[in-house]
Design an enzyme around this catalytic site. Structure first.
Site, PDB file in Angstrom:
ATOM      1  N   ASP A  55       0.794  -1.258  -0.062  1.00  0.00           N
ATOM      2  CA  ASP A  55       0.022   0.094  -0.050  1.00  0.00           C
ATOM      3  C   ASP A  55       0.808   1.376  -0.175  1.00  0.00           C
ATOM      4  OD1 ASP A  55       0.913  -0.021   2.544  1.00  0.00           O
ATOM      5  OD2 ASP A  55      -1.009   0.140   3.481  1.00  0.00           O
ATOM      6  N   SER A  56       2.310   1.195   0.178  1.00  0.00           N
ATOM      7  CA  SER A  56       3.260   2.316  -0.089  1.00  0.00           C
ATOM      8  C   SER A  56       2.881   2.874  -1.463  1.00  0.00           C
ATOM      9  CB  SER A  56       4.568   1.742  -0.064  1.00  0.00           C
ATOM     10  OG  SER A  56       4.683   0.590  -0.889  1.00  0.00           O
ATOM     11  N   ASP A  59      -1.127  -6.373  -0.209  1.00  0.00           N
ATOM     12  CA  ASP A  59      -0.909  -5.659   1.271  1.00  0.00           C
ATOM     13  C   ASP A  59      -2.121  -5.200   1.456  1.00  0.00           C
ATOM     14  OD1 ASP A  59       0.696  -4.797   3.360  1.00  0.00           O
ATOM     15  OD2 ASP A  59       1.252  -2.991   2.048  1.00  0.00           O
ATOM     16  N   LYS A  91      -0.678  -9.625   3.092  1.00  0.00           N
ATOM     17  CA  LYS A  91       0.193  -9.172   4.320  1.00  0.00           C
ATOM     18  C   LYS A  91      -0.679  -8.130   5.097  1.00  0.00           C
ATOM     19  CE  LYS A  91       3.538  -5.795   4.171  1.00  0.00           C
ATOM     20  NZ  LYS A  91       2.749  -4.697   5.089  1.00  0.00           N
ATOM     21  N   GLU A 132      10.136  -4.625  10.075  1.00  0.00           N
ATOM     22  CA  GLU A 132      10.561  -3.407   9.394  1.00  0.00           C
ATOM     23  C   GLU A 132      11.100  -2.219  10.401  1.00  0.00           C
ATOM     24  OE1 GLU A 132       7.658  -1.181   7.163  1.00  0.00           O
ATOM     25  OE2 GLU A 132       9.100   0.256   6.711  1.00  0.00           O
TER      26      GLU A 132
END
Ligand code: KIV
Length: 291
Positions: free
Chosen positions: A49-50, A88, A118, A187
């Site tokens: 979703d970045s 995502d 994810k 992360e």
């Protein structure tokens, strides 16, 4: 380029781990880049979703919708038939309930042809992870810096610095794996914390992003790795090739050549036979200018 590569499967990912080989994982949001990543032999692709920031120009990932994600994930699947494609789950597609989590995870599989999904969060998301896993969908947890909660975490910064915070990440990893996550992404946590979790996790794959060399594999944001995001480059990212500079130079050349009328050249256009052109002019007489 990897000729004749086989479709990646979940057992193949675990086999890589068992052989002590690193798993490669990159974000990707479009068909042509997916094609290149598949050809290069990238094991896993995250349709993150970045994309809200890298592709759509928002300041955060929060405005991204399930429909945005499905559109991009389906394009990636078409470009990368062999990589293990992970969808995502965007903000509020799984937080409201277990039911919303299963339904939206199912959309990634049915509508975009993903291999897994994810989601962000620890023990508090274990029931969502369990529901998705029970529905037969491989699921990855995401801990440490979780961008959907950046506001609550105090920004995009290292997580798990103190022993107490680090213990929570260890406990959250265990909760997600117990709930059925086959993989957990860490992360931006300290390298030794990532190493400790990787060493102690027996039934799941630990992937790292900016968390040092000890995970079973590495994830990078494609736009960071190829200098394609104009706003900033995180310290943890390495630029493997400056594609942004190559594109900028190409754009300047395009503007220059069109302005100077050196483009297009004869090899860039198609002609018409003399007799057809003469006939065209005759057919148009006495029409003159096109109004
Ligand atoms: O959306 C994304 O690309 C991600 C990475 C930051 C891990 O979730």
């Amino acid at each position: 380029m990897v000729a004749d590569r086989k479709k990646m499967t979940l057992p193949m990912l675990f086999e890589k781990v068992a052989r002590g080989e690193q798993i490669t994982w990159l974000t990707c949001y479009d068909y042509p880049t997916a094609y290149l990543q598949d050809q290069a032999g990238v094991d896993m692709i995250l349709v993150g979703d970045s994309l809200g920031m890298t592709m759509l120009g928002f300041d955060s990932t929060l405005p991204v919708t399930m429909d945005d994600m499905i559109r991009h994930a389906a394009a990636v699947r078409r470009g990368a038939p062999n990589a293990w494609v992970v969808g995502d789950m965007p903000y509020m597609s799984y937080q409201p309930s277990v039911e919303s989590a299963i339904r939206n995870a199912g959309r990634f599989m049915a509508e975009a042809g993903c291999d897994a999904v994810k989601l962000e969060g620890g023990a508090e998301m274990a029931d969502r992870v369990a529901g998705i896993a029970r529905a037969g969908i491989p699921v990855i947890g995401h801990l440490g810096l979780t961008p959907q909660s950046a506001s609550a975490l105090g920004g995009f910064r290292l997580q798990g610095k103190s022993a107490a915070q680090a213990k929570k990440i260890v406990d959250d990893t265990a909760a997600l794996v117990d709930a059925g996550a086959f993989c957990v992404l860490l992360e931006l946590v300290p390298d030794r914390l990532c190493g400790l979790i990787t060493e102690r996790t027996k039934d799941a794959i630990i992937m790292g992003l900016g968390s040092g060399p000890h995970a079973h594999g590495q994830l990078l944001i494609y736009h960071d790795a190829f200098a394609l995001y104009p706003k900033f480059k995180p310290r943890m990212a390495k630029v493997f090739a400056d594609a942004g500079a190559v594109i900028r130079e190409g754009l300047a050349a395009y503007v220059r050549e069109v302005t100077e009328r050196t483009f297009p050249a004869p090899e860039n256009w198609f002609g018409m036979k003399d007799d057809e052109y003469d006939e065209l002019v005759r057919l148009l007489e006495p029409r003159g200018d096109i109004q």
